[in-house]
Structure formats: C-alpha cells, structure tokens
Design a protein around this motif. Sequence first.
Motif, mmCIF file in Angstrom:
data_model
loop_
_atom_site.group_PDB
_atom_site.id
_atom_site.type_symbol
_atom_site.label_atom_id
_atom_site.label_comp_id
_atom_site.label_asym_id
_atom_site.label_seq_id
_atom_site.Cartn_x
_atom_site.Cartn_y
_atom_site.Cartn_z
ATOM 1 N N GLU A 60 -96.227 28.504 95.776
ATOM 2 C CA GLU A 60 -97.087 27.845 96.741
ATOM 3 C C GLU A 60 -96.275 26.732 97.393
ATOM 4 N N PRO A 61 -95.970 26.856 98.667
ATOM 5 C CA PRO A 61 -95.239 25.757 99.304
ATOM 6 C C PRO A 61 -96.065 24.473 99.216
ATOM 7 N N GLN A 62 -95.418 23.385 98.912
ATOM 8 C CA GLN A 62 -96.067 22.087 98.806
ATOM 9 C C GLN A 62 -95.123 21.028 99.360
ATOM 10 N N ILE A 63 -95.746 19.947 99.843
ATOM 11 C CA ILE A 63 -94.905 18.814 100.228
ATOM 12 C C ILE A 63 -94.787 17.911 99.015
ATOM 13 N N LYS A 64 -93.524 17.638 98.628
ATOM 14 C CA LYS A 64 -93.310 16.832 97.415
ATOM 15 C C LYS A 64 -92.113 15.933 97.591
ATOM 16 N N LYS A 65 -92.173 14.837 96.851
ATOM 17 C CA LYS A 65 -91.025 13.931 96.840
ATOM 18 C C LYS A 65 -89.975 14.522 95.912
ATOM 19 N N GLN A 66 -88.856 14.901 96.473
ATOM 20 C CA GLN A 66 -87.820 15.587 95.704
ATOM 21 C C GLN A 66 -86.446 15.076 96.085
ATOM 22 N N TRP A 67 -85.463 15.406 95.243
ATOM 23 C CA TRP A 67 -84.068 15.078 95.554
ATOM 24 C C TRP A 67 -83.426 16.250 96.301
ATOM 25 N N PHE A 68 -82.647 15.923 97.307
ATOM 26 C CA PHE A 68 -82.005 16.967 98.115
ATOM 27 C C PHE A 68 -80.532 16.657 98.340
ATOM 28 N N VAL A 69 -79.764 17.727 98.472
ATOM 29 C CA VAL A 69 -78.395 17.582 98.957
ATOM 30 C C VAL A 69 -78.422 17.946 100.438
ATOM 31 N N SER A 70 -77.945 17.025 101.247
ATOM 32 C CA SER A 70 -77.972 17.236 102.675
ATOM 33 C C SER A 70 -76.733 18.023 103.099
ATOM 34 N N VAL A 71 -76.951 19.206 103.656
ATOM 35 C CA VAL A 71 -75.792 20.034 103.998
ATOM 36 C C VAL A 71 -75.334 19.827 105.434
ATOM 37 N N ASN A 72 -76.146 19.134 106.215
ATOM 38 C CA ASN A 72 -75.794 18.948 107.626
ATOM 39 C C ASN A 72 -75.399 17.521 107.968
ATOM 40 N N LYS A 73 -75.458 16.645 106.981
ATOM 41 C CA LYS A 73 -75.165 15.246 107.272
ATOM 42 C C LYS A 73 -73.655 15.022 107.358
ATOM 43 N N GLU A 74 -73.247 14.295 108.367
ATOM 44 C CA GLU A 74 -71.811 14.038 108.537
ATOM 45 C C GLU A 74 -71.358 12.908 107.638
#
Length: 888
Positions: free
Chosen positions: A360-374
Amino acid sequence: MTDAKQEFEKAYEPQGVEDAIYQKWLDSGYFTPENLPDFAERKEVFSIAMPPPNVTGTLHIGHATMLAIEDSMVRFARLSGKKALWIPGTDHAAIATQSKVEKMIFETEGKTRHDLGRSEFLRRVNEFAQNSHDTIVNQCKKMGSSLDWTREAYTLDAERNKAVNVAFKQMFEDGLIYRGDRIVNWDPLMQTTVSDDELDRKESKAPFYYLKYGPFVIGTARPETKFGDKYVVMHPADERYAAYEHGQQIELEWINGPITATVIKDEAADPEFGTGVMTITPWHDAVDFGIAERHGLDKEQIIDDNGKLLAIAGEFAGQPIKIARKNIIEKLAGKGLVDHIDEDYVHNIALNSRGGGIIEPQIKKQWFVSVNKEFARDGQTVTLKQLMQNAVRSRDVTIVPDRFEKTYFHWIDNLRDWNISRQIWFGHRIPVWYKGEEQAVGEAPTGEGWEQDPDTLDTWFSSGLWTFSTLGWPNKEAPDMMYHPTTVLETGYDILFFWVARMILMSTYLLGEVPFKTVYLHGLVRDEQGRKMSKSLGNIINPLDMISKYGADATRLSLIIGGTPGNDTRLSEEKIAGFRNFTNKLWNISRFVDMQTGGLRHVEAMPVAVTLADKWILGKFASVVDKVTQYQASYQLSLAGELLREFTWTDFADWYLEIAKVEKGKDDMLNYILERLLILWHPFMPFVTEEIYARLNNGLIMVAQWPVINEETASNNPFIFGGTEQDYNNRGEALSARSIQEEFTRLQEVIVAIRNIRAENNVPPKQLVEIVVTDKALFMYDDVIRALAKVSNVGFDDDRVEQMASTVVAGMEIYVSLEGLVDTAKEISRIENELIGLRKYVEMQTTKLENADFVSRAPEKVIALERAKLAEAKDKVEKLTGQLASMK
RNA sequence: GGACGCAUAGCUCAGUUGGUUAGAGCGUUACAUUGACAUUGUAAAGGUCGGAGGUCCGAAUCCUCCUGCGUCCACCA
C-alpha cells in the motif's frame, strides 16, 4: 609429499576421498594467498568477493553454480601464479530473514515479534542466522570452494557495521542522505517499507468500476481510496473537456455526501484511458503524489498502516480494504453513482517480494539516498547516477555479456531516490541519534538522553560496501586494500540492479574507484523442462544430494559446461551422471598411464617426440593448452571445458593411449601430458585431479604451475612452432605441425574406413582381416593400423585379390579382405550410395568454381582450397567407379 | 507501452571478426566386452540452422520484416 605409492582402484569413488582432500587443502593454508609458495614473486593480484548467500536457509543449485564458476576462476588464477584471493561471507538479508523467522515463531509458538520484544526476537533471529551460516559454510566446502576462511565476513558483523556507519555519515554530510516525507512502498503485513526493486508484480483480475463523479465518469479499481478525492484531473489538450478550466470548482454528490471538486489539468492523465478523466489519491499512489506535488494540492491519508480505513471514510472507518470495497460499491450503487462495472479488468498488484503482503503506497517520513543531487568531486559536480553511469560507460567496469549494459543504463535512467530505512528490527540500525532538537550522525554520541533512530537500513546498503568492507575499509591503509578493485564479480543476472549497481554506486562514491573490473553474469538454472526450480513444483535438484551421489567434480562440471554467461541453463540428473562418467574416465586414463609406465611421475622437460603419433599428440596438446588458457582468461569456461573433454576423451584416450599399447617407449610422454592435462582440468574438477596428483608425489596440484608450451619449453620439438608448409615425405625428418596433423588425420581416416567396412559386413570385432593399400607410406604405421583396426597383415597394391571390400580415403585406395564374408550386393549398393553424394558435391563445386564472380572476388586461399577439394572428390569418384566396375 | 533474449539433430546446447559437404553430449540402432575404464569400446542413423526478403562471389553467422516462446522495465487512474 612422501606418501607411499597409493593404489589405483578400478573406479573413482568420490565419496570416500573428497572430505579428506578438502581437509588437506585447508591444512596447506593455500586458500590464504599470503601462504602461497613464492607469494612475493607473484606479481598479479586476483580477487573475488563471493556474493554472500542469504542466511535464510541452505544453498540451492544457483549457489552451486556460482561456487563452481568462481572456484574455477580462482584456481586458474592461483595455478597461473597470481595472488589469488576469494573471500567468503554471508548476508543477513534483513527483511527476508526476519520474515522467515517471524513466520517460524508464529507457526510453532503462535507469538509475534512484538510478543517477544526487540531484544529477544533479535536473539532468536541471530540464532537462526548462525545455524544457516554453519550449513552454508559446510556446503561451500562440499563444493570444493577454495575460499580464504580466515577472511570470512558477515554483512551484519561489527566490522561491517563500522563501514556502514562511516559510509552513512559521509553521505549524510555530503547531503546525499536525507530524511523526508515521501511516498513509499508500505507492506502492511510486515509493517515496513520496501524499495522499488523489491516489489513483485502479479497480474490479477479485479472489477473495474466506472463511477459518476459530477458531470464526469471516472474509473477505478480501488473505490476504497476515493474518500479524499476532491481533485479531478484531465489532460490539458483533451478536447472533450475543453469547457472546463484548470482550478474550476464543481459541486457534486459523492460517497458520503456533497463535496467540492477542483479541476486540474495535467499531462499525467491519459486521454486514451477510460474516459480520460481521473480523480487522484496522492497519499496512496505514486503518480497521484507527483501530480499533487506539481500543483500544490492537499494530501490526505485514507488507509492506515494496517490496511484499514481511517476516520475520513466515515461509516466505513475501521474496515479492512477488501470488505470496505464491497460496501462502498453497494452504497454508491444505491445512490445511483455506479455507471457500469468492467468485470474482466486485469491489472498488476504489487507484492513485497521478500515474503510480505500487498503493497500500500503511503506517505512516510523515511531516510533516502538522493541519486540526482549534485555534489563536489575532483573539482566538478556530479550525481550518484552519473558515477554509476560513468563506471560502465568508461569501460572501467565491463559487463559480460555486454547486452546487460543496456539494461543497466536503462535501470539507472529510471532510478528514483533510494529509500534506505526499514521498520524491521533485524539489520544495521540507522546511525542517527536524537536528543530534543539535537541530532548526531555516524557514531553514538556520549552523554545522557540520546535515543537512536528505531529504523534499520535496507540490507543492500551494507551489501553495497561488500567488495571493500571485506578488505579492511574504512581503514584505507589496510593492507588488504591491495586486493581492491576486485578482479571479477560473478553473480546471477537477477541481482544486477539490487546489488551490482549499488556496489558500483558505493565504491565509486566512497573510494573513487570501481568495485570490480568485470561483471560476469551467469544465468538461472532451470529444470530439464525449462521451468524454474521450486518447492511447489517438486523439481528441485539439491546440490548436496548430487555431490553425495555423483561427486562434487561431476556436479561442478554439469553447472559449467554447456552454459554461457547471461543465459539460463537446463539441468538434469542425467547430465550430472554423464559427467560422473567422465570423472571416472579421467581416473582410468591415469590408472592406465600408471600401470603402463610403472607409476605416475613428474616429467620436467618435454620429451622428444619419436613417432608420428607422438608428434601429433604434442602438437595437439600445445594447441589445447594455448586455447584453454585463452578461454580461461576470457571467462569462456564452457568452451574451455568442452575442448578439454574432447581432447581428453577422444584424442588422448581413444587414440593416443590405444597407440601407446603398441608403440612402446612412451613413458615420459604419457606422464608429461597427463600431469599437465590434470592441471588444466584442476579448476573444473579439483578433487579427482588432486587425488590423482597425489600419486605423482609432486606436492599439491592446487599450487602446481599452469602449463606453458612455447618455443622455449618446446625446444625439444621445434616442429610445434616451426614452419607450416613443409612437405611431409618420410619418417624422422623435421616436419611442420600442420603436415603432421594432416598425416595423422590420414592415418585415422584409414583406420576408421577399415572399421567401417568391417562393421558394414558384420565382421566380428575380434576377427582379424587383411588389407591392401595403394600408398606405400602407410607401411610406416602398419603396427598401429594392425592394432587399431584389427588387421593381420597390411599388403601393397599388387597383392590385391578378389573377395575384397574397398573404399577410397585421402586419395588412396584401401581393400579389405573378407574371406567369404563379403556381401557383394551390399558392398555395391554402399559404394553406389557414396557415389551419389560425391557426384552431387562435384557438381556443386564445379558450379562454384565456374562462377566468374567467385573466382575473381574470393580470396586466393579460399579458391585454392575449393579447387583442391574438387580435385580430391573427382579423384575419389574415379577410384570408386573403378572399384565398382571390378566388383560387377 | 519500452527494451532485451532465444528459436540449429528426438532432447540439451556449441558454433568469437561471413569461407570444408554445420558440430558435441545425451538418447536411438547394430556389434562387442575376462586385457585402464560396461561409469566402456567400435560403427551407424538423424538437421533445407523458425519463416520471408535483402546485402555479398559466398550467410546458421550481417540487415529488414514476420511468427512462436521467454525475461526485464514501466505502468493506466
């Protein structure tokens, strides 16, 4: 080695010796490269980090394939004088392992992890993991894997945890790791998020409802999400809805009463699909989330973490999805809002592939690795995506087979930020601590009142560090870092994205170098009907069963020979049995040489070839050594194996050993070739070769020298590398390798032709026959012909008599005396049939050579070859015609 | 929808810059087997290389299209 001479049993019994041989290897210490003889002189480094099997259970046939391939690579490198290192390890496989243990506990004790509490539950998982680990290690050993056990690693041990924390901290400080509210894949069953790559999509048929939404009709398969739908979206260019403007508000009757809907024009709406109009649920759909973000729309949660409706659903609150759906449709129908229902709608539902539930897709506070950030790197700005792309585009990493490079790039193009936090307990804790507004990252802060982030890291975060976290990193001065980048990463193509791509990400980012130079992808092992092996199908081939039945060597061969990188292979027990036969053949070849030569022994220098057969086998062997070396070096393992099998069985056993029974004085030659042949085989079948080698009293074959045949080592037999066009004329002269091969082939053809005639005329195999030939040169080999074709006497042309069957081979006529056994009618029809084929061929060749275009455009070499073939065929026609005439 | 792979002997598959009358293993058939090996030997049968075009002196191999099977990615509310 000072062993007394060992007996050669009649058949090779792997069961009785394999464990002892493995123990001998362990005792030698040679799996650890530093212990290898002349370690300092070994210039080149070869290293593989073994893909760590999950501690979720036992090894299957896919693991066995991996071990067979990697061990052969490592053993080849070790024999070739390299510092060869192969690092073993296991993967904690966070979600998969936790899921499995949770299920086991629930089934046996009826308890959940929450009943047990975090620390007791983790104790139980670790216990399970330890058992799995022990089984896996044992299985690796059974396969003969030459792994350096002194360097064994685990993705969840203390050293790897340190690496994980350092990596996390660095990425955090570069701004590449962030925490945020984003739409993620939520598994209500396991109560955790999972990454995009860990979803399985399953086709499923479900009713598709067309609902009246004010002046519109919208379609949905999920009416239970529709409570918050107050936006109605259509494509800006859709003419049908041109009358409606972006932002326009419409009052309409909906599930629980009147609502105000807002018109949104967005290109995400597909005019071709359904009515071209849709409502959106930003909290529970990734595409809708994107639309909401673009237009700054409200997002409301409809479904809770357990898959039940929230208060917004009014009277439906608290109902699980499945039940709510039915009730909602009933109510809508009652209000006349159901336009129609498509019962045959097929769509894909997402499942957690690690044994969880419906996502079930949900909006949640999570940790992410940004693959597009310079971020800054060597004075330039780059993104993680670019690092991953560059590594392969620059050929610093090459993928075998190369078509997977395309897949790799395509995957990166579509890559979204990587959700790395999980709400499960088993795994590396997110190395972040909170105290009020304060936050500490990387290492646990000192002082009171700090609380650690409760989440754990995606398992691939730690396995992404595998090639260097196993070599002492983050200590960049660690001596083992000399083994990085590793030489080759060998794994199944199914984890190219999960793992291979993430290792490239981590290594290029953290170390500034690639994790491996070559990626070798093997295929899936399927059953003999091409199906995946699975418990439910009952078609699993258990590698351990096969090892105990046919031996590890046969099992390994069946997984290497006949398979090409990137392609699935089919495996059957018959195939393994076939290789068991070959193992025994090699054993018996050695047994024969042992008996024939008074004991196996090491022969340092290449013996001088005396007879044609000697020269032939040496020339052939030189070419085999050369090709096998090339195939090994280019990871074409199957070709290497097939070539070796062909040489071993056909050339060496069926021809040379048979000749050695009549031509004496080959003791050195037999031992010289056999020893080196065993070494060539060793990477593929380490056990039997080691067992045979023990009888040479020359140490362990695993650290022998890979054979090299060049001008120098073959100086006793210059013909091997001599001219190629010298004419053959008589015994004992310096001959070119090519003319020797041709002459020997001629001899083989003669022998086969005689055998053929015998078989055609039902001559009992034991009964000797006389033959007459028209080429005096053959007299040189009359002893060989007599033995191999069961001939009592080789006569010359003039001795021709009646009652002979005849044939033509390589331009010479052969007559076989059959003493009344000849069936003239049969012989005539046999020859006539042969003539039909030959005449067709002659015609074809003539046409070809009369073609002016061919003669003027084809290379001279090709033309000469075709002319020669035509001449030979014509000659044969003529001779056979003559023979036929004399018979009639 | 996008991409990729596979299609060669009854079965499983090789076939690396286009060039012998297309190969191997298993299976099949016949004969044999006290002598390294029946976990064997000898010999044989078996294929218009999925189909149609094209390039070329020459195509299993290169190009285009088609058919069948499979895989991955993206997903349509």
